[in-house]
Design an enzyme around this catalytic site. Structure first.
Site, PDB file in Angstrom:
ATOM      1  CE1 TYR A 246      -3.540  -2.379  -0.424  1.00 31.49           C
ATOM      2  CE2 TYR A 246      -4.662  -0.320   0.068  1.00 31.49           C
ATOM      3  CZ  TYR A 246      -4.683  -1.600  -0.447  1.00 31.49           C
ATOM      4  OH  TYR A 246      -5.834  -2.085  -1.005  1.00 31.49           O
ATOM      5  CE  LYS A 249      -2.841  -0.641  -3.274  1.00 33.42           C
ATOM      6  NZ  LYS A 249      -3.400  -1.269  -4.465  1.00 33.42           N
ATOM      7  CG  HIS A 307      -2.340  -3.228   3.299  1.00 33.63           C
ATOM      8  ND1 HIS A 307      -0.996  -3.440   3.162  1.00 33.63           N
ATOM      9  CD2 HIS A 307      -2.943  -4.331   2.757  1.00 33.63           C
ATOM     10  CE1 HIS A 307      -0.785  -4.598   2.561  1.00 33.63           C
ATOM     11  NE2 HIS A 307      -1.952  -5.161   2.309  1.00 33.63           N
ATOM     12  CE1 TYR A 548     -23.784   7.920   3.284  1.00 32.96           C
ATOM     13  CE2 TYR A 548     -25.761   7.055   4.350  1.00 32.96           C
ATOM     14  CZ  TYR A 548     -25.036   7.317   3.208  1.00 32.96           C
ATOM     15  OH  TYR A 548     -25.546   6.981   1.986  1.00 32.96           O
TER      16      TYR A 548
END
Ligand SMILES: NC(=O)C1=CN([C@@H]2O[C@H](COP(=O)(O)OP(=O)(O)OC[C@H]3O[C@@H](n4cnc5c(N)ncnc54)[C@H](OP(=O)(O)O)[C@@H]3O)[C@@H](O)[C@H]2O)C=CC1
Ligand SMILES: O=C1O[C@H](COP(=O)(O)O)[C@@H](O)[C@H](O)[C@H]1O
Length: 564
Positions: A246, A249, A307, A548
């Site tokens: 990771y 990336k 990660h 949310y």
């Protein structure tokens, strides 16, 4: 980070004398190009427009390096040894990555590759196994042939001294070389193999040896510390490259630039302004017959402890004094040291079950995988809220979520800001700002923000500042994470590799939880294959000050995504 790249290359130059030239370029003596030489790397001398141009992509940057920069020792040759060459990782990732680097001319001239494994096979047979993963393009056949000519294979046992003496002879046939050993092996043979490498296969004189280690780095704090002590007894930390892919990336590497290359984020990157941080990893497939392997580890060891925690450290760390590998890793360790182990009220564990309405594999639950032990309680999904107990972050939940067999492939970071104080707009109209860094798929950074509804209206609505890589950086091919990382190993840059104290801190945080799961065997909450995971995870998010609303639309004409 590009500065970091430059520095790493300068480091590499002084420490390692690797050079990057086109494979086809004939060898010439060092310093034969006095007009350009090393000064091509100095950021002080670089025109700002050039820096901007370089910022287009690291691939382009490296391509420029390849064309313009000649570093160090022209005569050095390199041998890349893949230990475990017959395995899955070697076939799917390592050989293809070496090929991509080779065909792009990014490897030092005069690099050879030797595969080593127990299987009695030939290089031709190995080649056949790798080809489906190598993405060969039309017109590359000749280059591919050249690449495989540089490859050879030695069959040998992992615990037999004479076999490693034969491997050493094969390496020596390539001349005096720097040596890179890639441990694409199960952990059960790590110790004996590294011992044999140390005893029989090290480079001599001015040539270096580097050892690349793949996870799992142990199973808990004790086993990891034992492995680290073993490796430390054989190799120096500079020789060890612990891969966390990771860290290779694009968007994970971008976190440093985003945070420390922008004036706007510094003053608001703290507990006064940030309510919560959510770091997610989702995969739309289950264990696919590899449940036997997975069951020993579970999702926390597979993805979260490494990660996601690495991403967390990059989001939370203080600004390092420089982009030097040690400076960055010192800051990462400081953050980890400030994180206590999670308590069970901040943990949700899940395990996927078959979805009777799904198709094919989706009908199968984790326990239906014949390689999974009956009645296993190994989590395939986990949400864990951690807290960084320092002045910057005290009280801010860092929520990590990861799971297999979910509704989509996605890895992202969401930084949710606190409510606007003294809101003057209609009740509930103003939503929180949220900065989203989408690691994959389709890299993007977007800041959700409020804006006036265009036109005569005086309402406000949710909108965004959007940096979508696909439209901003058209035609830029993102290098694969392994490509960047293997190139870093050649160049001697450890910025994107995990240091042993980082690893130890990561295990300290998760070991109590992992032991609790193993001893108490809490039943994971079942969730349907292809869904969003257990609803208890959403409940933990809302308890952790992540709001949310479901009201945001990126493209208003698109319907809202159904929440399974
Ligand atoms: N540049 C670009 O490409 C951009 C794309 N977009 C796209 O627009 C869409 C919407 O944007 P997004 O930022 O996701 O905004 P939303 O606020 O709509 O959704 C955020 C995420 O919240 C999660 N979620 C759903 N229900 C709940 C719940 N009850 N509690 C907590 N979390 C929940 C979902 O992810 P999960 O299932 O993982 O929990 C969802 O994707 C996305 O598809 C996004 O990719 C937006 C802006 C820019
Ligand atoms: O390390 C691992 O990562 C992969 C996911 O990697 P990605 O680059 O495809 O996101 C995961 O599938 C695997 O279980 C895990 O061990």
């Amino acid at each position: 980070m590009f500065k970091a790249y430059k520095e790493s290359i300068m480091d590499a130059e002084s420490k390692t004398k690797v050079h990057l030239v086109k494979q086809s370029q004939p060898h010439s003596k060092q310093g034969s190009n006095p007009g350009r030489s090393d000064s091509a790397l100095s950021s002080a001398e670089m025109d700002p427009s050039e820096i901007a141009a370089r910022a287009v992509s690291s691939e382009e940057f490296i391509a420029k390096l390849r064309d313009e920069v000649e570093i160090g020792d022209y005569g050095a040759s390199h041998v890349f040894i893949i230990l475990g060459a017959s395995g899955d990782l070697a076939k799917k990732k390592i050989y293809p990555t070496l090929w991509w680097l080779y065909k792009d001319g990014l490897l030092p001239a005069n690099t050879h590759f030797i595969g080593y494994a127990r299987t009695n096979t030939t290089m031709d047979q190995l080649k056949e196994k790798c080809l489906p993963y190598m993405k060969i393009q039309k017109g590359e056949e000749k280059k591919l042939e050249e690449f495989f000519k540089l490859n050879s294979y030695v069959s040998g046992k992992y615990d037999v001294k004479d076999d490693f003496i034969r491997l050493n002879e094969a390496i020596e046939e390539m001349g005096k070389s720097n040596r890179l050993f890639y441990m694409a092996l199960p952990p059960s043979v790590f110790e004996v193999v590294t011992l044999n490498v140390k005893n029989f296969c090290m480079a001599h004189g001015d040539k270096w040896t580097r050892i690349v280690v793949e996870k799992p780095f142990g199973k808990d704090l004790d086993s990891s510390n034992k492995l680290s002590a073993h490796l430390a007894s054989l190799f120096s930390e500079e020789e060890l490259y612990r891969i966390d892919h990771y860290l290779g990336k694009e968007m994970v590497q971008n976190l440093m630039v985003l945070r420390f290359g922008n004036r706007i984020y510094g003053p608001i990157w703290n507990r006064d302004n940030i309510a919560s941080v959510v770091i997610s990893f989702k995969e739309p497939f289950g264990t696919q017959g590899r449940g036997g392997y997975f069951d020993e580890f579970g999702i926390i060891r597979d993805v979260m402890q490494n990660h996601l925690l690495q991403i967390l450290t990059l989001v939370a760390m203080e600004k390092p004094p420089s982009t030097n590998a040690e400076d960055i890793r010192n800051e990462k360790v400081k953050v980890l040291k400030s994180i206590p182990p999670p308590t069970m009220d901040n943990v949700v564990l899940g395990q996927y079950v078959g979805n009777p309405d799904g198709t094919g594999e989706e009908k199968e639950g984790y326990l239906d995988d014949p390689t999974v032990p009956k009645g296993s309680v190994t989590p395939t999904f986990a949400t864990v809220a951690l807290f960084v107990k320092n002045e910057r972050w005290d009280g801010v939940p860092f929520i990590m979520r990861c799971g297999k067999a979910l509704n989509e492939r996605k890895a992202e970071v969401r930084i949710q800001f606190r409510d606007v104080a003294g809101d003057i707009f209609r009740d509930g109209e103003v939503k929180r700002n949220e900065l989203v860094i989408r690691v994959q798929p389709s890299e993007a950074i977007y800041m959700k923000m409020m804006a006036k509804t265009p036109g005569m209206s005086i309402d406000c609505e949710e909108s965004e500042l959007d940096l979508t890589y696909g439209s901003r950086y058209k035609d830029v091919k993102m290098p694969d994470a392994y490509e960047r990382l293997i190139l870093d190993v050649f160049m001697g840059s450890q910025i994107h590799f995990v240091r042993s104290d980082e690893l130890s801190e990561a295990w300290r945080i998760f070991t109590p939880l992992l032991h609790h799961i193993e001893q108490e065997k809490p039943r994971p909450i079942p969730y349907k294959y292809g869904g969003r995971g257990p609803s208890e995870s959403d409940a933990l998010l809302s308890r952790s000050d992540f709001i949310y609303t479901g009201s945001y639309r990126w493209k208003p004409e698109l319907p809202a995504k159904p929440s399974l």
